[in-house]
Design a protein around this motif. Structure first.
Motif, PDB file in Angstrom:
ATOM      1  N   ALA A 196     -11.129  -5.660  -2.110  1.00  0.00           N
ATOM      2  CA  ALA A 196      -9.523  -5.329  -2.446  1.00  0.00           C
ATOM      3  C   ALA A 196      -8.568  -6.014  -1.455  1.00  0.00           C
ATOM      4  O   ALA A 196      -9.205  -6.319  -0.310  1.00  0.00           O
ATOM      5  CB  ALA A 196      -9.483  -3.944  -2.592  1.00  0.00           C
ATOM      6  N   SER A 197      -7.451  -6.607  -1.573  1.00  0.00           N
ATOM      7  CA  SER A 197      -6.570  -7.098  -0.856  1.00  0.00           C
ATOM      8  C   SER A 197      -5.007  -6.481  -1.059  1.00  0.00           C
ATOM      9  O   SER A 197      -4.681  -6.208  -2.324  1.00  0.00           O
ATOM     10  CB  SER A 197      -6.570  -8.574  -0.938  1.00  0.00           C
ATOM     11  N   VAL A 198      -4.278  -6.778  -0.364  1.00  0.00           N
ATOM     12  CA  VAL A 198      -2.799  -6.129  -0.519  1.00  0.00           C
ATOM     13  C   VAL A 198      -1.970  -6.815   0.551  1.00  0.00           C
ATOM     14  O   VAL A 198      -2.349  -7.428   1.674  1.00  0.00           O
ATOM     15  CB  VAL A 198      -2.524  -4.547  -0.209  1.00  0.00           C
ATOM     16  N   THR A 199      -0.916  -7.628  -0.185  1.00  0.00           N
ATOM     17  CA  THR A 199      -0.208  -8.651   0.711  1.00  0.00           C
ATOM     18  C   THR A 199       1.034  -7.856   1.435  1.00  0.00           C
ATOM     19  O   THR A 199       1.158  -6.571   1.240  1.00  0.00           O
ATOM     20  CB  THR A 199       0.685  -9.748  -0.273  1.00  0.00           C
ATOM     21  N   SER A 200       1.709  -8.365   2.267  1.00  0.00           N
ATOM     22  CA  SER A 200       2.698  -7.892   2.953  1.00  0.00           C
ATOM     23  C   SER A 200       3.799  -7.067   2.170  1.00  0.00           C
ATOM     24  O   SER A 200       4.454  -6.085   2.516  1.00  0.00           O
ATOM     25  CB  SER A 200       3.559  -8.841   4.009  1.00  0.00           C
ATOM     26  N   ILE A 201       4.009  -7.686   0.898  1.00  0.00           N
ATOM     27  CA  ILE A 201       4.861  -6.984  -0.232  1.00  0.00           C
ATOM     28  C   ILE A 201       4.285  -6.031  -1.081  1.00  0.00           C
ATOM     29  O   ILE A 201       4.964  -5.633  -1.931  1.00  0.00           O
ATOM     30  CB  ILE A 201       5.853  -7.880  -0.600  1.00  0.00           C
ATOM     31  N   GLY A 202       2.952  -5.640  -0.919  1.00  0.00           N
ATOM     32  CA  GLY A 202       2.191  -4.833  -1.549  1.00  0.00           C
ATOM     33  C   GLY A 202       1.570  -5.267  -2.903  1.00  0.00           C
ATOM     34  O   GLY A 202       1.129  -4.599  -3.931  1.00  0.00           O
ATOM     35  N   ILE A 203       1.500  -6.662  -3.135  1.00  0.00           N
ATOM     36  CA  ILE A 203       0.759  -6.908  -4.234  1.00  0.00           C
ATOM     37  C   ILE A 203      -0.675  -6.800  -4.080  1.00  0.00           C
ATOM     38  O   ILE A 203      -1.197  -7.182  -2.927  1.00  0.00           O
ATOM     39  CB  ILE A 203       1.151  -8.455  -4.554  1.00  0.00           C
ATOM     40  N   THR A 204      -1.535  -6.369  -4.927  1.00  0.00           N
ATOM     41  CA  THR A 204      -2.887  -5.807  -4.779  1.00  0.00           C
ATOM     42  C   THR A 204      -3.878  -6.846  -5.536  1.00  0.00           C
ATOM     43  O   THR A 204      -3.345  -7.243  -6.771  1.00  0.00           O
ATOM     44  CB  THR A 204      -3.015  -4.410  -5.052  1.00  0.00           C
ATOM     45  N   ASN A 205      -5.039  -7.046  -5.476  1.00  0.00           N
ATOM     46  CA  ASN A 205      -6.005  -7.469  -6.114  1.00  0.00           C
ATOM     47  C   ASN A 205      -7.342  -6.735  -5.889  1.00  0.00           C
ATOM     48  O   ASN A 205      -7.576  -6.550  -4.733  1.00  0.00           O
ATOM     49  CB  ASN A 205      -6.211  -8.841  -5.828  1.00  0.00           C
ATOM     50  N   TYR A 206      -8.162  -6.985  -6.990  1.00  0.00           N
ATOM     51  CA  TYR A 206      -9.495  -6.130  -6.686  1.00  0.00           C
ATOM     52  C   TYR A 206     -10.551  -6.902  -7.364  1.00  0.00           C
ATOM     53  O   TYR A 206     -10.315  -7.785  -8.399  1.00  0.00           O
ATOM     54  CB  TYR A 206      -9.449  -4.830  -7.434  1.00  0.00           C
ATOM     55  N   ALA A 207     -11.827  -6.743  -6.758  1.00  0.00           N
ATOM     56  CA  ALA A 207     -12.922  -7.410  -7.417  1.00  0.00           C
ATOM     57  C   ALA A 207     -13.353  -6.501  -8.761  1.00  0.00           C
ATOM     58  O   ALA A 207     -12.991  -5.366  -9.017  1.00  0.00           O
ATOM     59  CB  ALA A 207     -14.254  -7.190  -6.446  1.00  0.00           C
ATOM     60  N   ASN A 208     -13.654  -7.288  -9.616  1.00  0.00           N
ATOM     61  CA  ASN A 208     -13.917  -6.630 -10.958  1.00  0.00           C
ATOM     62  C   ASN A 208     -14.974  -5.585 -10.897  1.00  0.00           C
ATOM     63  O   ASN A 208     -14.895  -4.710 -11.538  1.00  0.00           O
ATOM     64  CB  ASN A 208     -14.740  -7.782 -11.771  1.00  0.00           C
ATOM     65  N   SER A 209     -15.872  -5.179 -10.121  1.00  0.00           N
ATOM     66  CA  SER A 209     -16.912  -4.465  -9.881  1.00  0.00           C
ATOM     67  C   SER A 209     -16.216  -3.000  -9.587  1.00  0.00           C
ATOM     68  O   SER A 209     -16.630  -2.018  -9.676  1.00  0.00           O
ATOM     69  CB  SER A 209     -17.766  -4.967  -8.881  1.00  0.00           C
ATOM     70  N   VAL A 210     -14.865  -3.075  -9.004  1.00  0.00           N
ATOM     71  CA  VAL A 210     -14.476  -1.981  -8.542  1.00  0.00           C
ATOM     72  C   VAL A 210     -12.937  -1.676  -9.101  1.00  0.00           C
ATOM     73  O   VAL A 210     -12.341  -0.521  -8.980  1.00  0.00           O
ATOM     74  CB  VAL A 210     -13.986  -1.944  -6.882  1.00  0.00           C
ATOM     75  N   LYS A 211     -12.593  -2.718 -10.027  1.00  0.00           N
ATOM     76  CA  LYS A 211     -11.234  -2.432 -10.667  1.00  0.00           C
ATOM     77  C   LYS A 211     -10.988  -1.141 -11.375  1.00  0.00           C
ATOM     78  O   LYS A 211     -12.031  -0.885 -12.215  1.00  0.00           O
ATOM     79  CB  LYS A 211     -10.948  -3.642 -11.377  1.00  0.00           C
ATOM     80  N   GLY A 212     -10.172  -0.387 -11.293  1.00  0.00           N
ATOM     81  CA  GLY A 212      -9.887   0.779 -11.992  1.00  0.00           C
ATOM     82  C   GLY A 212     -10.636   1.990 -11.148  1.00  0.00           C
ATOM     83  O   GLY A 212     -10.359   3.074 -11.629  1.00  0.00           O
ATOM     84  N   ARG A 213     -11.277   1.711 -10.096  1.00  0.00           N
ATOM     85  CA  ARG A 213     -12.078   2.871  -9.515  1.00  0.00           C
ATOM     86  C   ARG A 213     -11.186   3.014  -8.000  1.00  0.00           C
ATOM     87  O   ARG A 213     -11.198   4.102  -7.455  1.00  0.00           O
ATOM     88  CB  ARG A 213     -13.388   2.824  -9.451  1.00  0.00           C
ATOM     89  N   PHE A 214     -11.153   1.755  -7.514  1.00  0.00           N
ATOM     90  CA  PHE A 214     -10.468   1.732  -6.226  1.00  0.00           C
ATOM     91  C   PHE A 214      -9.248   1.607  -5.974  1.00  0.00           C
ATOM     92  O   PHE A 214      -8.659   0.782  -6.911  1.00  0.00           O
ATOM     93  CB  PHE A 214     -11.340   0.684  -5.145  1.00  0.00           C
ATOM     94  N   THR A 215      -8.448   2.037  -5.216  1.00  0.00           N
ATOM     95  CA  THR A 215      -6.865   1.697  -4.879  1.00  0.00           C
ATOM     96  C   THR A 215      -6.753   1.358  -3.608  1.00  0.00           C
ATOM     97  O   THR A 215      -7.272   2.083  -2.650  1.00  0.00           O
ATOM     98  CB  THR A 215      -6.067   2.835  -5.298  1.00  0.00           C
ATOM     99  N   ILE A 216      -6.121   0.066  -3.142  1.00  0.00           N
ATOM    100  CA  ILE A 216      -5.677  -0.143  -1.719  1.00  0.00           C
ATOM    101  C   ILE A 216      -4.340  -0.099  -1.495  1.00  0.00           C
ATOM    102  O   ILE A 216      -3.649  -0.328  -2.469  1.00  0.00           O
ATOM    103  CB  ILE A 216      -6.146  -1.697  -1.610  1.00  0.00           C
ATOM    104  N   SER A 217      -3.980   0.618  -0.655  1.00  0.00           N
ATOM    105  CA  SER A 217      -2.506   0.818  -0.251  1.00  0.00           C
ATOM    106  C   SER A 217      -2.350   0.651   1.289  1.00  0.00           C
ATOM    107  O   SER A 217      -3.476   0.622   1.959  1.00  0.00           O
ATOM    108  CB  SER A 217      -2.018   2.161  -0.783  1.00  0.00           C
ATOM    109  N   ARG A 218      -1.036   0.481   1.618  1.00  0.00           N
ATOM    110  CA  ARG A 218      -0.691   0.475   2.960  1.00  0.00           C
ATOM    111  C   ARG A 218       0.506   1.309   3.349  1.00  0.00           C
ATOM    112  O   ARG A 218       1.627   1.514   2.532  1.00  0.00           O
ATOM    113  CB  ARG A 218      -0.566  -1.085   3.306  1.00  0.00           C
TER     114      ARG A 218
END
Length: 115
Positions: free
Chosen positions: A49-71
């Motif tokens: 998973a990744s999160v940009t400086s402005i909060g845009i997130t991306n996830y691997a397909n294997s974890v999408k819907g199960r994991f959440t990245i936040s800052r």
């Protein structure tokens, strides 16, 4: 130089949850992208998973819907909330950022999902 330290790893049962934390040093946290990677035994390290400086997130397909990245920029911390854990999520999880055109990694925290 920014430094990263992961915490929150441990053991969970399938279907359970864990929250990983990554604390960053310095005053530049709010402007740097943050990433979670993981590496299982015998496998390549993969981007989770990744999160940009402005909060845009991306996830691997294997974890999408199960994991959440936040800052939380006030705490210089990035989180990975992991729900509905599966045995295949077992890995060492690493926090990573890019600083001065180079990757900076934490030491890793082990997540084990097992009955």
């Amino acid at each position: 130089q920014v430094q990263l330290m992961e915490s929150g790893g441990g053991m969970a049962q399938p279907g359970g949850s864990l929250r990983l934390s990554c604390a960053a040093s310095g005053s530049s946290f709010s402007i740097i992208p943050m990433y979670w990677y993981r590496q299982a035994p015998g496998k390549e390290r993969e981007l989770v998973a990744s999160v940009t400086s402005i909060g845009i997130t991306n996830y691997a397909n294997s974890v999408k819907g199960r994991f959440t990245i936040s800052r939380d920029n006030a705490k210089n911390t990035v989180y990975l909330q992991m729900n509905s854990l599966k045995p295949e999520d077992t890995a060492v999880y690493y926090c990573k950022t890019t600083w001065r055109y180079a990757g900076v990694w934490g030491q890793g925290t082990l997540v084990t999902v097992s009955s």
